[in-house]
Design a protein around this motif. Sequence first.
Motif, PDB file in Angstrom:
ATOM      1  N   LEU A 140      47.612  54.341   3.434  1.00  0.00           N
ATOM      2  CA  LEU A 140      48.270  53.855   4.647  1.00  0.00           C
ATOM      3  C   LEU A 140      48.977  52.518   4.426  1.00  0.00           C
ATOM      4  CD1 LEU A 140      48.644  54.513   7.654  1.00  0.00           C
ATOM      5  CD2 LEU A 140      46.573  53.200   8.118  1.00  0.00           C
ATOM      6  N   ALA A 141      48.425  51.680   3.562  1.00  0.00           N
ATOM      7  CA  ALA A 141      48.977  50.336   3.371  1.00  0.00           C
ATOM      8  C   ALA A 141      50.445  50.351   2.949  1.00  0.00           C
ATOM      9  CB  ALA A 141      48.128  49.567   2.351  1.00  0.00           C
ATOM     10  N   PRO A 142      50.854  51.163   1.946  1.00  0.00           N
ATOM     11  CA  PRO A 142      52.280  51.164   1.587  1.00  0.00           C
ATOM     12  C   PRO A 142      53.183  51.604   2.735  1.00  0.00           C
ATOM     13  CG  PRO A 142      50.961  52.195  -0.129  1.00  0.00           C
ATOM     14  CD  PRO A 142      50.073  52.011   1.052  1.00  0.00           C
ATOM     15  N   MET A 143      52.699  52.531   3.573  1.00  0.00           N
ATOM     16  CA  MET A 143      53.499  52.980   4.709  1.00  0.00           C
ATOM     17  C   MET A 143      53.736  51.846   5.700  1.00  0.00           C
ATOM     18  SD  MET A 143      51.700  56.660   5.455  1.00  0.00           S
ATOM     19  CE  MET A 143      51.339  57.802   4.115  1.00  0.00           C
ATOM     20  N   VAL A 146      56.312  49.495   4.249  1.00  0.00           N
ATOM     21  CA  VAL A 146      57.670  50.041   4.303  1.00  0.00           C
ATOM     22  C   VAL A 146      58.231  49.923   5.715  1.00  0.00           C
ATOM     23  CG1 VAL A 146      59.019  52.159   4.142  1.00  0.00           C
ATOM     24  CG2 VAL A 146      57.403  51.581   2.335  1.00  0.00           C
ATOM     25  N   VAL A 147      57.431  50.291   6.713  1.00  0.00           N
ATOM     26  CA  VAL A 147      57.889  50.202   8.110  1.00  0.00           C
ATOM     27  C   VAL A 147      58.180  48.756   8.487  1.00  0.00           C
ATOM     28  CG1 VAL A 147      57.191  50.536  10.508  1.00  0.00           C
ATOM     29  CG2 VAL A 147      56.697  52.302   8.809  1.00  0.00           C
ATOM     30  N   ALA A 148      57.315  47.828   8.060  1.00  0.00           N
ATOM     31  CA  ALA A 148      57.528  46.412   8.366  1.00  0.00           C
ATOM     32  C   ALA A 148      58.839  45.913   7.768  1.00  0.00           C
ATOM     33  CB  ALA A 148      56.358  45.578   7.856  1.00  0.00           C
ATOM     34  N   PRO A 159      52.267  42.339   7.861  1.00  0.00           N
ATOM     35  CA  PRO A 159      51.731  43.656   7.465  1.00  0.00           C
ATOM     36  C   PRO A 159      50.309  43.573   6.915  1.00  0.00           C
ATOM     37  CG  PRO A 159      53.477  42.941   5.955  1.00  0.00           C
ATOM     38  CD  PRO A 159      53.510  42.022   7.127  1.00  0.00           C
ATOM     39  N   LYS A 160      49.976  42.485   6.211  1.00  0.00           N
ATOM     40  CA  LYS A 160      48.602  42.334   5.732  1.00  0.00           C
ATOM     41  C   LYS A 160      47.633  42.225   6.904  1.00  0.00           C
ATOM     42  CE  LYS A 160      49.180  38.770   3.002  1.00  0.00           C
ATOM     43  NZ  LYS A 160      48.865  37.715   2.020  1.00  0.00           N
ATOM     44  N   ALA A 161      48.038  41.507   7.950  1.00  0.00           N
ATOM     45  CA  ALA A 161      47.184  41.357   9.134  1.00  0.00           C
ATOM     46  C   ALA A 161      46.996  42.692   9.843  1.00  0.00           C
ATOM     47  CB  ALA A 161      47.781  40.331  10.091  1.00  0.00           C
ATOM     48  N   ILE A 162      48.044  43.503   9.890  1.00  0.00           N
ATOM     49  CA  ILE A 162      47.939  44.817  10.521  1.00  0.00           C
ATOM     50  C   ILE A 162      46.961  45.706   9.751  1.00  0.00           C
ATOM     51  CG2 ILE A 162      49.204  46.933  11.081  1.00  0.00           C
ATOM     52  CD1 ILE A 162      51.658  45.180  11.566  1.00  0.00           C
ATOM     53  N   ILE A 163      47.071  45.676   8.427  1.00  0.00           N
ATOM     54  CA  ILE A 163      46.154  46.467   7.598  1.00  0.00           C
ATOM     55  C   ILE A 163      44.718  45.973   7.781  1.00  0.00           C
ATOM     56  CG2 ILE A 163      45.542  47.062   5.222  1.00  0.00           C
ATOM     57  CD1 ILE A 163      48.579  46.717   4.586  1.00  0.00           C
ATOM     58  N   VAL A 231      43.795  44.625  -0.059  1.00  0.00           N
ATOM     59  CA  VAL A 231      44.502  45.891  -0.278  1.00  0.00           C
ATOM     60  C   VAL A 231      45.969  45.747   0.098  1.00  0.00           C
ATOM     61  CG1 VAL A 231      44.698  48.282   0.501  1.00  0.00           C
ATOM     62  CG2 VAL A 231      42.452  47.337  -0.017  1.00  0.00           C
ATOM     63  N   GLY A 232      46.243  45.002   1.168  1.00  0.00           N
ATOM     64  CA  GLY A 232      47.621  44.781   1.590  1.00  0.00           C
ATOM     65  C   GLY A 232      48.417  43.955   0.609  1.00  0.00           C
ATOM     66  N   GLU A 233      47.749  43.161  -0.204  1.00  0.00           N
ATOM     67  CA  GLU A 233      48.453  42.344  -1.196  1.00  0.00           C
ATOM     68  C   GLU A 233      48.810  43.135  -2.452  1.00  0.00           C
ATOM     69  OE1 GLU A 233      46.374  38.039  -0.072  1.00  0.00           O
ATOM     70  OE2 GLU A 233      45.629  39.233  -1.752  1.00  0.00           O
ATOM     71  N   LEU A 234      48.118  44.226  -2.692  1.00  0.00           N
ATOM     72  CA  LEU A 234      48.297  44.951  -3.953  1.00  0.00           C
ATOM     73  C   LEU A 234      49.639  45.665  -4.079  1.00  0.00           C
ATOM     74  CD1 LEU A 234      44.700  46.415  -4.483  1.00  0.00           C
ATOM     75  CD2 LEU A 234      45.709  44.382  -5.530  1.00  0.00           C
ATOM     76  N   PRO A 235      50.104  46.436  -3.046  1.00  0.00           N
ATOM     77  CA  PRO A 235      51.341  47.196  -3.262  1.00  0.00           C
ATOM     78  C   PRO A 235      52.616  46.422  -2.945  1.00  0.00           C
ATOM     79  CG  PRO A 235      50.388  47.812  -1.162  1.00  0.00           C
ATOM     80  CD  PRO A 235      49.487  46.766  -1.766  1.00  0.00           C
TER      81      PRO A 235
END
Length: 291
Positions: A140-143, A146-148, A159-163, A231-235
């Motif tokens: 889900l994180a890459p999606m 991308v949307v952000a 996006p990291k906060a959303i994840i 996890v949000g920082e990785l992709p």
Amino acid sequence: MGVKGTALPVLSVLGIIVVVWYLGAVWLNSTWVYDQAERAGTTVSFGEMVGQTMAQERPLLPPPHQVAAELWKGVAGQAVTSKRSLVYHGFVTFKGTMMGFALGIVLGVALAMSIVRFRVMDMSVMPWAIISQTIPIVALAPMILVVANQIGVQDRDVPKAIIAAYLSFFPVLVSMVKGLRSPDQMQLDLLRTYGASETQTFLKLRLPASMPYFFASLKVAIAASLIGTIVGELPTGAIEGLGARMLIGSQFGEPLIMWAALFAAAILAGLLILGVGVVERFARARMGVPA
């Protein structure tokens, strides 16, 4: 049980982990030692092999003392503003974690209140909240990223906060639903007898009763929020944050960097959980509830 009685089992388990870790380091790193000896046409004794497995530059499994040294160098051996400082990267991850944690609390509490108050919300929203947690966050994180980017969000923390919020809202939601429903029917009937409104019942009975559940969920949620941020920082290809340091260590074949960042994240998680515990004790004291 006193402090000594509590510390002994913890230290015993820690000692076992360290011993197993060293044995694993010798086993995994010995392959390189024997390979180098074979290439050079020499032999190494068992003692020499063990010594070399403890001081490799790029070991398969770094022994504890090497990880501790790299962690100390990253925390105390660099200026806190340096891009090599784990304090600097830890603060970047901390910001994303707290943003996601706050968003997760707001979302979880709001949904819990509506689920307890309205049956239609319980029938419609709760099953979807449960289903949402079956989606792997690594997918889900890459999606989300991308949307952000498509909608023009430039701040990488959003996006990291959303994840992070996605992972942290669920334990808050489940615990608050349980806590808000914990008062028994006799207590609810008593307040109705006194003519209490729904709002008064919520503020005087349901909300105080839910506090133990709420703070228990926060300790899970803050750790989940940290995981979501990493996890949000990785992709993202980010160069800041503990997740980025782990990724850099993995990509450039620097396991010590990766392991030091991993332990820095574990220490940060411990400090955040301790912080939640301090807030819980303060809130309980203000409410007159024994700890």
